[in-house]
Design a protein around this motif. Structure first.
Motif, short mmCIF file in Angstrom:
data_model
loop_
_atom_site.label_atom_id
_atom_site.label_comp_id
_atom_site.label_asym_id
_atom_site.label_seq_id
_atom_site.Cartn_x
_atom_site.Cartn_y
_atom_site.Cartn_z
N GLY A 155 12.90 1.69 10.56
CA GLY A 155 11.99 1.96 9.79
C GLY A 155 10.42 1.78 9.75
N ILE A 156 9.89 1.61 9.32
CA ILE A 156 8.36 0.62 9.43
C ILE A 156 7.30 1.04 8.55
CG2 ILE A 156 5.82 0.95 10.75
CD1 ILE A 156 7.56 1.81 12.83
N SER A 157 6.60 0.02 7.89
CA SER A 157 6.18 -0.36 6.96
C SER A 157 4.33 -1.02 7.43
CB SER A 157 6.51 -1.63 5.78
OG SER A 157 6.89 -0.81 4.60
N LEU A 158 3.45 -0.34 6.83
CA LEU A 158 1.99 -1.18 7.37
C LEU A 158 1.79 -2.00 6.81
CD1 LEU A 158 -0.15 2.09 8.74
CD2 LEU A 158 1.57 0.62 9.63
N LYS A 159 1.50 -3.27 7.18
CA LYS A 159 0.93 -3.82 6.34
C LYS A 159 -1.17 -4.08 6.48
CE LYS A 159 -0.85 -9.22 6.33
NZ LYS A 159 -0.25 -9.39 5.26
N ALA A 187 0.40 -1.17 -0.06
CA ALA A 187 0.04 -0.20 0.40
C ALA A 187 0.86 1.54 -0.18
CB ALA A 187 -0.79 -0.13 1.19
N GLY A 188 2.40 1.20 0.43
CA GLY A 188 3.02 2.00 0.83
C GLY A 188 2.74 3.46 1.41
N VAL A 189 2.47 2.61 2.24
CA VAL A 189 2.72 3.36 3.84
C VAL A 189 3.66 2.68 4.50
CG1 VAL A 189 1.10 4.26 5.67
CG2 VAL A 189 -0.45 3.04 3.82
N GLU A 190 4.62 4.04 4.40
CA GLU A 190 6.41 3.55 5.04
C GLU A 190 6.45 4.45 5.62
OE1 GLU A 190 8.69 1.73 1.66
OE2 GLU A 190 9.05 0.45 3.83
N LYS A 249 8.59 7.88 15.34
CA LYS A 249 8.98 8.00 16.81
C LYS A 249 7.75 7.63 17.78
CE LYS A 249 12.39 11.52 16.75
NZ LYS A 249 12.91 12.68 16.10
N LYS A 250 5.87 8.32 16.79
CA LYS A 250 5.26 8.41 17.74
C LYS A 250 4.59 6.98 18.04
CE LYS A 250 0.22 10.29 17.60
NZ LYS A 250 -0.50 9.15 18.20
#
Ligand code: NAD
Length: 350
Positions: free
Chosen positions: A151-155, A123-126, A135-136
């Motif tokens: 780094g963080i990606s959302l599934k 989905a490209g929410v990274e 941080k949040k």
């Protein structure tokens, strides 16, 4: 009928040319509207995906596309993802069938991979390390990570997209007289995302009592695919697993040179090989065009030209059985053009 034709990057123009030779031999009223996309388009239009290319696909509703190199640092994560999202091509269809005459470990594979194309980890929410979002999230979930090094990606898995792809897989199975649909997931670990996908599969399966259903955890499926792939028929998967498993299935039937594909929405479809632009082979006229020729065959089926589609399939089978005009990946030394011309000659004499 007019179709949008996008030669693409790297080996794209070569396999497109060979595919045009094949389509011409069929003598059907198919007209090509050739459109730019990819690296060559950046030079001329300042973007890898000019608006006029998207407009052409929207107008013609059908496109045949070569692979496109993913540009680095041009605003687009991937042109392919952009096209799929903009046109809502939510279903990626990748048939993997073993042709006779190839020295394959499993000679009887006939699997269709149905991959969700719009969400999941793609989905490209990274979020990049060090950003306020990272941080949040780390604070909100009291995670033991350093925001500066993480780094963080959302599934993301939605009911709407899951329902659409699962219904698509069942409808495809029914229309093509397939016997079984397998839902692939990791719901044991990701209960609210893959679990949701599996729940929808189970509910939707009740509308298709004529089709056998089962579900497999993706790691177990991977093992089963390399041990006993003949047991599988139609697979339906969220985006990331679908991407990986479709390459695995392509490998089982002879490699990427034989792997066609389609991205399908409610009323628009873009047909393209599974593989990328293979830059190291570009301009050498040696890459296997069968992936694109078989993608064109899928296009013909989609528009109801079943007889022509069958002619392509038969000619490809003949080419492989004869074994004289194969590219390097199938053990031969023929050029891309020679393969296109040979298939065209088989079609003309059929
Ligand atoms: P690739 O699929 O382009 O090629 C990997 C290797 O697979 C090649 O080096 C070659 O050995 C083999 N191969 C691929 N197609 C073949 C064919 N038709 N015949 C014989 N052998 C073949 O993967 P890559 O090198 O990782 O990616 C190159 C570029 O393509 C990247 O920029 C990537 O992002 C992009 N890409 C585009 C698409 C698409 O347009 N749909 C899909 C995947 C990758």
């Amino acid at each position: 009928m007019k179709i949008t034709l996008i030669p693409g990057d790297g080996i794209g123009p070569e396999i497109t040319q060979a595919t045009k030779i094949v389509l011409k031999a069929l003598n059907i009223p198919l007209e090509f509207e050739e459109m730019p996309a990819g690296e060559s388009a950046i030079k001329e239009f300042g973007t890898p995906i000019p608006e006029k290319t998207v407009e052409s696909i929207k107008k013609n509703r059908i496109a045949l596309k070569g692979p496109i190199t993913t540009p680095v640092g041009h605003g687009f994560r991937s042109v392919n993802v952009h096209i799929r999202k903009t046109l809502n091509l939510y279903a990626c269809l990748r048939p993997c069938k073993s042709f006779k005459g190839l020295n394959l470990p499993f000679p009887d594979i006939d699997i269709v991979v149905v991959r969700e194309n719009t969400e999941d980890l793609y989905a490209g929410v990274e979020f990049q390390k060090g950003t306020s979002q990272v941080k949040k999230i780390i604070e909100d979930f009291s995670l033991n990570y350093s925001p500066e090094e993480t780094g963080i990606s959302l599934k993301i898995i939605s009911e709407k997209a899951s329902h659409k792809i699962i219904k698509f897989a069942f409808e495809y199975a029914r229309k093509n007289k397939r016997k079984k649909v397998t839902c692939v997931h990791k719901a044991n670990i990701m209960k609210f995302t893959d679990g949701l996908f599996l729940d929808i599969f189970r509910k939707e399966s009740k509308n298709y009592p004529d089709i056998e259903t089962e579900d497999r955890i993706v790691d177990n499926l991977s093992m089963q695919l390399v041990k006993k792939p003949e047991q599988f028929d139609v697979l339906v998967l969220p985006n990331l697993y679908g991407d990986i498993i479709s390459d695995l299935c392509a490998g089982l039937v002879g490699g990427l040179g034989l792997a066609p594909g389609a991205n399908i929405g409610d009323d628009i479809a873009v047909f393209e090989p599974t593989h990328g632009s293979a830059p190291k082979h570009a301009g050498k006229n040696r890459i296997n065009p069968l992936s694109m020729i078989l993608s064109a065959k899928m296009l013909l089926e989609y528009i109801g030209e079943n007889k022509s589609a069958r002619k392509i399939e038969d000619a490809v089978q003949k080419l492989i059985l004869e074994g004289k005009t194969l590219t390097y990946d199938l053990g031969g030394s023929a050029s891309t053009t020679e393969v296109g011309e040979k298939i065209a000659s088989f079609i003309r004499s059929s």
